[in-house]
Motif scaffolding. Sequence first.
Motif, PDB file in Angstrom:
ATOM      1  N   ALA A   7      20.911  -9.035  -6.747  1.00  0.00           N
ATOM      2  CA  ALA A   7      21.941 -10.014  -6.405  1.00  0.00           C
ATOM      3  C   ALA A   7      21.414 -11.440  -6.529  1.00  0.00           C
ATOM      4  N   TYR A   8      20.101 -11.619  -6.327  1.00  0.00           N
ATOM      5  CA  TYR A   8      19.482 -12.933  -6.435  1.00  0.00           C
ATOM      6  C   TYR A   8      18.809 -13.163  -7.783  1.00  0.00           C
ATOM      7  N   GLY A   9      18.993 -12.230  -8.713  1.00  0.00           N
ATOM      8  CA  GLY A   9      18.463 -12.408 -10.056  1.00  0.00           C
ATOM      9  C   GLY A   9      16.999 -12.047 -10.220  1.00  0.00           C
ATOM     10  N   TYR A  10      16.423 -11.282  -9.273  1.00  0.00           N
ATOM     11  CA  TYR A  10      15.018 -10.896  -9.375  1.00  0.00           C
ATOM     12  C   TYR A  10      14.888  -9.533 -10.033  1.00  0.00           C
ATOM     13  N   ALA A  15       7.586 -12.835 -12.444  1.00  0.00           N
ATOM     14  CA  ALA A  15       6.870 -14.043 -12.035  1.00  0.00           C
ATOM     15  C   ALA A  15       7.706 -14.841 -11.035  1.00  0.00           C
ATOM     16  N   LYS A  16       9.006 -14.850 -11.226  1.00  0.00           N
ATOM     17  CA  LYS A  16       9.911 -15.574 -10.323  1.00  0.00           C
ATOM     18  C   LYS A  16       9.870 -14.971  -8.918  1.00  0.00           C
ATOM     19  N   LEU A  17       9.876 -13.647  -8.827  1.00  0.00           N
ATOM     20  CA  LEU A  17       9.820 -12.982  -7.530  1.00  0.00           C
ATOM     21  C   LEU A  17       8.475 -13.221  -6.847  1.00  0.00           C
ATOM     22  N   MET A  18       7.380 -13.101  -7.589  1.00  0.00           N
ATOM     23  CA  MET A  18       6.050 -13.318  -7.020  1.00  0.00           C
ATOM     24  C   MET A  18       5.905 -14.749  -6.508  1.00  0.00           C
ATOM     25  N   MET A  19       6.407 -15.720  -7.250  1.00  0.00           N
ATOM     26  CA  MET A  19       6.349 -17.109  -6.829  1.00  0.00           C
ATOM     27  C   MET A  19       7.163 -17.305  -5.539  1.00  0.00           C
ATOM     28  N   PHE A  20       8.346 -16.704  -5.483  1.00  0.00           N
ATOM     29  CA  PHE A  20       9.205 -16.793  -4.299  1.00  0.00           C
ATOM     30  C   PHE A  20       8.497 -16.220  -3.071  1.00  0.00           C
ATOM     31  N   ARG A  39      -7.383  -6.833   3.033  1.00  0.00           N
ATOM     32  CA  ARG A  39      -6.639  -7.993   2.533  1.00  0.00           C
ATOM     33  C   ARG A  39      -6.253  -7.759   1.080  1.00  0.00           C
ATOM     34  N   CYS A  40      -5.058  -8.181   0.662  1.00  0.00           N
ATOM     35  CA  CYS A  40      -4.625  -7.952  -0.712  1.00  0.00           C
ATOM     36  C   CYS A  40      -3.822  -9.130  -1.246  1.00  0.00           C
ATOM     37  N   ASP A  41      -3.736  -9.186  -2.556  1.00  0.00           N
ATOM     38  CA  ASP A  41      -2.905 -10.151  -3.261  1.00  0.00           C
ATOM     39  C   ASP A  41      -1.660  -9.393  -3.709  1.00  0.00           C
ATOM     40  N   ILE A  42      -0.481  -9.858  -3.357  1.00  0.00           N
ATOM     41  CA  ILE A  42       0.741  -9.119  -3.663  1.00  0.00           C
ATOM     42  C   ILE A  42       0.986  -8.959  -5.156  1.00  0.00           C
ATOM     43  N   GLU A  43       0.358  -9.778  -5.974  1.00  0.00           N
ATOM     44  CA  GLU A  43       0.516  -9.646  -7.421  1.00  0.00           C
ATOM     45  C   GLU A  43      -0.359  -8.544  -8.004  1.00  0.00           C
ATOM     46  N   GLU A  44      -1.373  -8.117  -7.284  1.00  0.00           N
ATOM     47  CA  GLU A  44      -2.332  -7.161  -7.822  1.00  0.00           C
ATOM     48  C   GLU A  44      -2.190  -5.748  -7.277  1.00  0.00           C
ATOM     49  N   ILE A  45      -1.371  -5.532  -6.253  1.00  0.00           N
ATOM     50  CA  ILE A  45      -1.231  -4.194  -5.682  1.00  0.00           C
ATOM     51  C   ILE A  45      -0.246  -3.362  -6.492  1.00  0.00           C
ATOM     52  N   ARG A  46      -0.296  -2.049  -6.289  1.00  0.00           N
ATOM     53  CA  ARG A  46       0.663  -1.159  -6.953  1.00  0.00           C
ATOM     54  C   ARG A  46       2.029  -1.299  -6.286  1.00  0.00           C
TER      55      ARG A  46
END
Length: 67
Positions: A7-10, A15-20, A39-46
């Motif tokens: 609904a929000y275009g994600y 990249a748009k979702l990760m930035m948000f 600790r984790c980076d949300i861009e690198e997890i499964r």
Amino acid sequence: MSFIWSAYGYRRRSAKLMMFLKQGMERYGLVSFLRGNQRCDIEEIRLDDMISFRVKSERGNQSLSKS
């Protein structure tokens, strides 16, 4: 949940979702962790990893959790 994101275009892991998400985490002082307090980076997890968000402490990147 996918209908909310669409609904929000994600799209999944865009990249748009990760930035948000990262901007929101920074704004509210949140840190992401995998199970087992890793600790984790949300861009690198499964996509199927379970994560939790904690509030950063005043001392830097540590969370306020005592564990």
